[in-house]
Every structure is written in structure tokens, then in C-alpha cells.
Scaffold this active site. Structure first.
Site, PDB file in Angstrom:
ATOM      1  N   GLN A 122       0.852  -1.192   0.000  1.00 18.91           N
ATOM      2  CA  GLN A 122       0.000   0.000   0.000  1.00 18.91           C
ATOM      3  C   GLN A 122       0.887   1.240   0.000  1.00 18.91           C
ATOM      4  O   GLN A 122       1.546   1.539   0.990  1.00 18.91           O
ATOM      5  CB  GLN A 122      -0.885  -0.044   1.249  1.00 18.91           C
ATOM      6  CG  GLN A 122      -1.750   1.150   1.494  1.00 18.91           C
ATOM      7  CD  GLN A 122      -2.532   0.990   2.800  1.00 18.91           C
ATOM      8  OE1 GLN A 122      -2.848  -0.110   3.226  1.00 18.91           O
ATOM      9  NE2 GLN A 122      -2.816   2.100   3.455  1.00 18.91           N
ATOM     10  N   GLY A 123       0.940   1.955  -1.111  1.00 24.64           N
ATOM     11  CA  GLY A 123       1.797   3.135  -1.233  1.00 24.64           C
ATOM     12  C   GLY A 123       1.034   4.411  -0.944  1.00 24.64           C
ATOM     13  O   GLY A 123       0.571   5.084  -1.875  1.00 24.64           O
ATOM     14  N   SER A 125       1.754   6.705   2.438  1.00 24.07           N
ATOM     15  CA  SER A 125       2.527   7.697   3.193  1.00 24.07           C
ATOM     16  C   SER A 125       3.745   8.188   2.419  1.00 24.07           C
ATOM     17  O   SER A 125       4.340   7.448   1.633  1.00 24.07           O
ATOM     18  CB  SER A 125       2.992   7.108   4.531  1.00 24.07           C
ATOM     19  OG  SER A 125       1.891   6.813   5.361  1.00 24.07           O
ATOM     20  N   SER A 157       4.873  -1.098   3.967  1.00 24.41           N
ATOM     21  CA  SER A 157       5.101  -2.425   4.548  1.00 24.41           C
ATOM     22  C   SER A 157       5.223  -3.486   3.468  1.00 24.41           C
ATOM     23  O   SER A 157       4.395  -3.558   2.553  1.00 24.41           O
ATOM     24  CB  SER A 157       3.949  -2.792   5.490  1.00 24.41           C
ATOM     25  OG  SER A 157       3.877  -1.910   6.583  1.00 24.41           O
ATOM     26  N   GLU A 241      -9.567  -1.771   7.426  1.00 26.17           N
ATOM     27  CA  GLU A 241      -8.383  -1.737   8.277  1.00 26.17           C
ATOM     28  C   GLU A 241      -8.760  -1.809   9.750  1.00 26.17           C
ATOM     29  O   GLU A 241      -8.071  -2.443  10.548  1.00 26.17           O
ATOM     30  CB  GLU A 241      -7.590  -0.464   7.991  1.00 26.17           C
ATOM     31  CG  GLU A 241      -6.315  -0.323   8.803  1.00 26.17           C
ATOM     32  CD  GLU A 241      -5.565   0.937   8.453  1.00 26.17           C
ATOM     33  OE1 GLU A 241      -5.655   1.911   9.221  1.00 26.17           O
ATOM     34  OE2 GLU A 241      -4.905   0.955   7.398  1.00 26.17           O
ATOM     35  N   GLU A 357      -2.654  11.061  18.839  1.00 19.05           N
ATOM     36  CA  GLU A 357      -3.096  12.455  18.944  1.00 19.05           C
ATOM     37  C   GLU A 357      -4.144  12.777  17.889  1.00 19.05           C
ATOM     38  O   GLU A 357      -5.160  13.423  18.170  1.00 19.05           O
ATOM     39  CB  GLU A 357      -1.893  13.391  18.799  1.00 19.05           C
ATOM     40  CG  GLU A 357      -0.888  13.322  19.952  1.00 19.05           C
ATOM     41  CD  GLU A 357       0.085  12.167  19.821  1.00 19.05           C
ATOM     42  OE1 GLU A 357       0.919  11.984  20.720  1.00 19.05           O
ATOM     43  OE2 GLU A 357       0.004  11.423  18.813  1.00 19.05           O
TER      44      GLU A 357
END
Length: 373
Positions: A122-123, A125, A157, A241, A357
């Protein structure tokens, strides 16, 4: 109705099959061995049809409720036959292909993933776009019926083991609003111009990678959806997810909890209160995740409420491994042991998949209506 579409009957028969078929992983904890074992398990499950249930027939599945997929993942990961990380790619990326790829492409490709023939990544970030995904800068430029991609992804990953990638890019004119300028592609990782560099992290497993795209040419038929659909694709991916993938990881954490109880007993530690707190955190997480799983199965659209699941998961995971460190003196600090690797990895539980956060801000603003301050 196919009797195997009943979750209770499905689980009973699957357990019987797993008991009768030895899929025990080898005594090799390397990432390469984990990936080989995952492919082996998927091949066996696919050949016996178990991993085809819960997937639509037009994509190579055998139909039935999505819940059946969760049961397979829970049983396989809970028995430690496969690690939850590689398994999560299956549950996140196959639904995305089914929802956004052309029917012909989905029918061709999804069975390759379900059967363990291929691994995908999964590309999303980028170095400057972590939690702020809409600011990504990897660009796809049209050239006739093709697109030319340039840019960089990070924290991807299993990219070094992957055959394909679902990739988010920026398209459109410079003035296009960020969320409307993101387009997704299904890219072969061996395409000329793609370079993969594993990242060595403190937990000693090169799971994450940097991926570089230098004038990578992709056919327009590999676009997922239409130009500008990438942001919605990313949002639609989140329910998978944070439902089925989380359910598998919870099964894994329960298995590690059982191992911690056994190890603590061998050492004669007085651990009732400490382990009780971990069990309570895991049970709370499981109850919440079960409700999320049933909402998804009922066709409800999941939204910001899944941030609660993410906060509970991160808290339970870190508490489990903090307790392991306290009850097994020296194992984390001094020994080359799986507890050490997993403890270090758990430090990222409040970062990956959306930082704690950010998740708490979502809960405060979108669920509790507390405003920005």
C-alpha cells in the site's frame, strides 16, 4: 443457503480442518520466513476453499457474509500460523480492488492475492505527508493512454516482497483542491523506474520500505476508479483496516497474552493484578471491535467512530508488552527473544495507522463536538 455461510457452522468446520492439516510455521522468525509461511498458509486455505468464502464470486470468491473472512483470520492468526502484518494487506487491499478496479482486472488479480501467489503493498505515506495524507506530492502526469509517475513513498510495509502496489498520486491542475487531486493506481512493483529500499528500524525487522518512482509508466487501465477518486478510496479502505484487520490483530494479542501468562507462571511471579489489567484492556477492545465488525457486516458505513477502536488497540497492545517487560525481567532489555522484538514494535502502536493524537482529535471534534480547541 449454503450451510457454510452460517458463521457458527463455518467456524466449527474450519477448526476441524485446521486441526487435521499441519500448517505449523518453521522455527525461523525472520521476516522472509514469515512471508513464505503466509504464502504457504494462503495457498492451503485457498485450495481447500476456506479463504474464498466471504469474497464475491465475480472476484474469485464463493460468496457468503464478510464475517466469514474475519473468522478465517482470527483462527489462522490466533493459532500463530501466520503473522497479522502480512495478513492485514490481504484484508485491506483485496476489497479496495473489488470496489475500485474494473471487473476484469479485479477478477484477474484478486485470486492471486487470496491464494498466496502474490503479495501486495500500500503506497500511501510520504516523507512529508504522514497523518496529512491529502498533502502527498507523488505526481502522475498523463501521456496519451498512459500516466508517468514520479515521487517517493515511505513506511511501505512488505514492499520488498510485493508484486503489486495500490498507489496514491497527485493529479490535476496545481489549483485543484488537495482532496480532489488524488488518484489511485494499481502498479506492478517490477515496472522500470521503481526502486525499493528497506528501512532498518529499532525492532530489527525490515518490514518498512522507501519506494522511489522515477518516470514510471503505468497504463490508464490500471487506474482505480476515476481521476480524483483516490481520497475516497483511502477513506473507504479504513473500515476494512479497523474492522477485520483489527479483529485478526486482537486474536494475535490474545495469543501473546496466553503466552505471557504461561511464562509468568513458570517464573512464579505474583501477577494477578497486572495480568488482570491487560485482560480487561483486551476484552474491552474485543467487545468494541466485535460491535464494529457487526456494523460493517450489517452494511453500515463506518466513519470517525473507528478512531475509538484505534485508540483502544494501541493502548491494549502497549499495556500487554509493558506488562511483559515488567513480569519477565531482562527479557526485553537483555535477551534476543521475540518478546524484545514485539515490545519494540509495540512502541509504534500509537503512531501507525494514524497517531493517537490525531485519533483523539477526531473523537473530540467529530464525535463529541468539542471544537478545535
Amino acid at each position: 443457503m449454503n450451510e457454510l455461510h452460517d458463521p457458527a457452522e463455518f467456524r466449527t468446520r474450519l477448526r476441524g480442518w485446521l486441526d487435521a492439516n499441519d500448517l505449523t510455521p518453521p522455527d525461523d522468525h525472520s521476516l522472509a520466513a514469515q512471508m513464505r509461511q503466509f504464502a504457504r498458509v494462503q495457498r492451503a486455505l485457498y485450495d481447500a476453499d476456506w479463504s474464498r468464502y466471504g469474497w464475491p464470486e465475480h472476484a474469485g470468491g464463493l460468496g457468503g457474509p464478510d464475517m466469514l473472512r474475519a473468522i478465517v483470520g482470527e483462527e489462522v492468526v490466533g493459532r500463530r500460523l501466520a503473522e497479522p502484518g502480512p495478513y492485514s494487506m490481504l484484508e485491506v487491499l483485496a476489497p479496495t480492488m473489488i470496489d475500485y478496479a474494473s471487473p476484469e482486472l479485479a477478477a484477474e488479480m484478486v485470486p492471486k492475492l487470496l491464494s498466496g501467489e502474490e503479495q501486495w503493498c500500500q503506497g500511501f505515506s510520504e516523507p512529508g505527508s504522514g497523518s496529512d495524507l491529502a498533502s502527498l506530492s507523488t505526481r502522475a502526469t498523463p501521456r496519451g493512454d498512459q500516466w508517468v509517475i514520479n515521487g517517493q513513498k515511505v513506511w511501505t510495509s512488505f514492499a520488498q516482497y510485493s508484486h503489486r502496489a495500490i498507489l496514491l498520486t497527485r493529479t490535476g491542475d496545481p489549483g485543484t483542491p488537495n482532496h480532489q487531486a488524488i488518484t489511485a493506481f494499481f502498479v506492478d512493483v517490477d515496472t522500470p523506474g521503481i526502486s525499493v529500499r528497506p528501512l532498518h528500524t529499532m525492532h530489527g525487522v525490515d518490514e518498512f520500505c522507501e519506494v522511489y518512482f522515477d518516470d514510471v509508466v503505468v497504463d490508464g487501465s490500471r487506474m482505480l476508479g476515476k481521476p480524483g477518486d483516490g481520497w475516497q478510496l483511502a477513506m473507504d479502505l479504513l473500515p476494512y483496516e479497523r474492522s477485520t484487520c483489527f479483529w485478526q490483530r486482537i486474536a494475535y494479542l490474545y495469543a501473546r497474552f496466553d503466552a505471557l501468562v504461561a511464562a509468568a507462571k513458570r517464573q512464579g511471579a505474583a501477577v494477578d493484578q497486572d495480568l488482570g489489567a491487560v485482560y480487561l484492556a483486551l476484552h474491552t477492545l474485543r467487545c468494541r471491535s466485535r460491535a464494529t465488525q457487526h456494523r460493517l457486516a450489517a452494511g453500515h458505513r463506518l466513519g470517525p467512530d473507528t478512531s475509538i477502536d484505534k485508540v483502544l488497540l494501541a493502548g491494549a497492545e502497549q499495556l500487554l508488552y509493558d506488562t511483559a517487560r515488567d513480569l519477565l525481567p531482562g527479557v526485553v532489555e537483555l535477551e534476543d527473544d521475540p518478546w524484545r522484538t514485539e515490545y519494540l514494535y509495540s512502541r509504534a502502536a500509537t503512531i501507525y495507522g494514524g497517531t493517537a493524537e490525531v485519533q483523539r482529535n477526531i473523537i473530540a471534534r467529530r464525535l463529541l463536538d468539542l471544537g478545535k480547541e
